[in-house]
Design a protein around this motif. Structure first.
Motif, PDB file in Angstrom:
ATOM      1  N   CYS A 195      21.193 -22.885 -33.874  1.00  0.00           N
ATOM      2  CA  CYS A 195      21.622 -21.668 -34.570  1.00  0.00           C
ATOM      3  C   CYS A 195      22.431 -22.041 -35.814  1.00  0.00           C
ATOM      4  CB  CYS A 195      22.449 -20.780 -33.644  1.00  0.00           C
ATOM      5  SG  CYS A 195      21.635 -20.385 -32.081  1.00  0.00           S
TER       6      CYS A 195
ATOM      7  N   ALA B 290      22.750 -16.197 -30.262  1.00  0.00           N
ATOM      8  CA  ALA B 290      23.107 -16.874 -31.513  1.00  0.00           C
ATOM      9  C   ALA B 290      24.310 -16.197 -32.176  1.00  0.00           C
ATOM     10  CB  ALA B 290      21.906 -16.875 -32.461  1.00  0.00           C
TER      11      ALA B 290
ATOM     12  N   LYS C  52      18.437 -14.242 -29.999  1.00  0.00           N
ATOM     13  CA  LYS C  52      19.108 -13.657 -31.173  1.00  0.00           C
ATOM     14  C   LYS C  52      20.512 -13.183 -30.817  1.00  0.00           C
ATOM     15  CE  LYS C  52      18.474 -10.103 -34.738  1.00  0.00           C
ATOM     16  NZ  LYS C  52      17.598  -9.012 -35.243  1.00  0.00           N
TER      17      LYS C  52
ATOM     18  N   CYS D 137      22.048 -16.606 -36.905  1.00  0.00           N
ATOM     19  CA  CYS D 137      20.679 -16.474 -36.394  1.00  0.00           C
ATOM     20  C   CYS D 137      20.206 -17.815 -35.861  1.00  0.00           C
ATOM     21  CB  CYS D 137      19.734 -15.965 -37.489  1.00  0.00           C
ATOM     22  SG  CYS D 137      19.686 -17.011 -38.963  1.00  0.00           S
ATOM     23  N   ALA D 138      19.209 -17.755 -34.994  1.00  0.00           N
ATOM     24  CA  ALA D 138      18.579 -18.961 -34.472  1.00  0.00           C
ATOM     25  C   ALA D 138      17.475 -19.382 -35.428  1.00  0.00           C
ATOM     26  CB  ALA D 138      18.013 -18.708 -33.087  1.00  0.00           C
TER      27      ALA D 138
END
Length: 468
Positions: A8, A91, A88, A17-18
């Motif tokens: 991430c 992350a 998501k 975000c990943a």
């Protein structure tokens, strides 16, 4: 290991975000995955940190373990939609200061049964063109099994730290090279804005062309190693007081026996590994000897500490005693006495005793369960069972599972023996855990965690006296 490992990044343009996810596929084919569609969606992001190149096959990287048949797939976004949503969310939490501290290299565990359980490792990567001269990254391990993730944390933490250190070392080399070309003081004096509006990719930061292929190799190995070497045992947590679980052959039988019975024990030791003789050493042998309705009573008395006296010729009672032994954990096998020769053995602390016909035994009572092997079959039965007690309406959980296992037609005798041992070991560990509770309130909470019900209390009262 049934988990997802993701790298991430906190992007200046898109937030946390990943950017790189690796997961295991067993029943899904690569051809059925929407990799091209994901690539098109990801290409809409303009920053180089999120829209990077993986190499020749830009849609993803995959490898296959020929032994297990598992396929490991790495993509920018998790290939399964429901998993992508969980990654998501994880992350965002892993890179927020509300969950993790500002210290570099820390590990944090969080999550729940709905969003999954996450082990997060947050670290900084040097970048002279970023705010504060570093970019924030994290590696997360997401899975549904909370206790398995907690137990494997030392293993995962060790290797995740190595991966982050490798990334940081590559970024430091890039930083040193950039500083040699233009020092920080020269940049300030030049008056030219040096900070970039978008984050640089990991490939640019480390200078390693195959950085994502290396990450795929690292993450895939972690998933494979977890499934092969970190198997789950029948314990509840990595508790220091639980006895060592040996992977070898079980120790020699701890049955107290008379010297005249030794030839039969030697014969038993020789034949126990013979598949053709295995049927004589499972709980089904007990069920064959006693009536069907009496089988549950025998099991209940053995599990809860009601004294069982088996009376008859040693050559007829020995196998029956060996099968009764399977209803107790190994540390309690010294509560059995085979072919007792004296009256005082009956009144001693032994709970399961076999005696010959010429020894007087007490009559059956609520605390004494008697099984007499008859010289002649009476009404088609070779034994007489006497016990004035009654079974409770709700049976202990262990007993219910044992009865179900005996009735399972798909279980061979060998499988039934394995299942019996697993169930006995599970409850041995539960009782051991409860014995180490320091207060009644702690024990009550622990019972909820272990799934102990009121009907299990007679078994716990008996076993806790002999398990330490």
């Amino acid at each position: 290991m049934n988990a997802v490992i993701a790298l991430c990044h906190f992007c200046e343009a898109h937030g946390p975000c990943a950017i790189f996810c690796t997961q295991t596929l067993r029943d899904t084919k690569i051809e059925d995955l929407p990799l091209e569609q994901q690539q098109q969606q990801q290409s809409q992001k303009t920053c180089s940190a999120c829209n990077y190149s993986m190499g020749r096959n830009n849609s993803g990287i995959y490898s296959k373990d020929t032994e297990s048949g598992a396929t490991f797939v790495s993509t920018r976004v998790a290939v399964l939609t429901e998993v992508a949503t969980l990654v998501k969310q994880a992350a965002v939490l892993s890179l927020s200061n509300g969950i993790d501290s500002n210290k570099d290299g820390e590990f944090v565990f969080f999550g729940d049964s709905t969003r999954g359980h996450i082990l997060s490792h947050k670290f900084r990567v040097s970048d002279l063109q970023a705010r504060g001269y570093f970019q924030l990254y994290s590696i997360i391990v997401l899975m549904k099994d909370k206790y398995f993730l907690l137990n494997t944390k030392p293993f995962l933490a060790e290797h995740l730290k190595k991966i982050s250190s490798e990334l940081q070392a590559g970024a430091n080399k890039t930083k040193e090279a950039e500083e040699r070309r233009q020092s920080e003081r020269q940049r300030r004096l030049s008056g030219v804005p040096f900070l970039m509006h978008s984050s640089r990719s990991l490939l640019e930061l480390t200078g390693e062309e195959n950085i994502f292929a290396q990450l795929h190799s690292h993450f895939s190995w972690l998933l494979l190693a977890g499934s092969r070497f970190l198997t789950e045992h029948v314990t509840f947590g990595n508790l220091p007081w639980l006895p060592h679980q040996s992977s070898g052959r079980p120790p020699a039988q701890r049955l107290t026996y008379n010297s005249s019975t030794l030839p039969m024990i030697q014969k038993y030791e020789e034949s126990i590994d013979d598949p053709d003789q295995e049927e004589f050493f499972s709980l089904r042998h007990i069920k064959k000897v006693v009536r069907k309705e009496e089988f549950a009573t025998v099991c209940y008395c053995a599990l809860t500490g009601v004294k069982i006296i088996v009376r008859g010729a040693p050559e007829r009672t020995f196998r029956f005693m060996v099968c009764l032994k399977k209803l107790l954990p190994e540390p309690m096998h010294n509560l059995m006495r085979i072919d007792a020769q004296h009256q005082h053995s009956i009144s001693s602390e032994y709970k399961i005793i076999s005696v010959s016909n010429d020894i007087a035994v007490p009559i059956a009572s609520a605390s004494v369960f008697r099984i007499d092997f008859l010289d002649k079959h009476v009404n088609g039965h070779e034994v007489s069972v006497k016990w004035p007690g009654e079974l409770p309406r709700k049976l202990p959980d262990l007993m219910v599972k044992l009865l179900k296992a005996v009735e399972e037609k798909n279980f061979t005798e060998l499988v039934l023996n394995k299942q019996t041992k697993v169930l006995i070991e599970e409850w041995k560990n539960k009782v051991t855990c409860l014995n180490h509770a320091k207060s009644t309130s702690v024990q009550a909470k622990l019972k909820k965690v272990l799934g102990v019900q009121p009907q299990d209390q007679p078994l716990i009262n008996y076993w806790s006296t002999h398990l330490h």
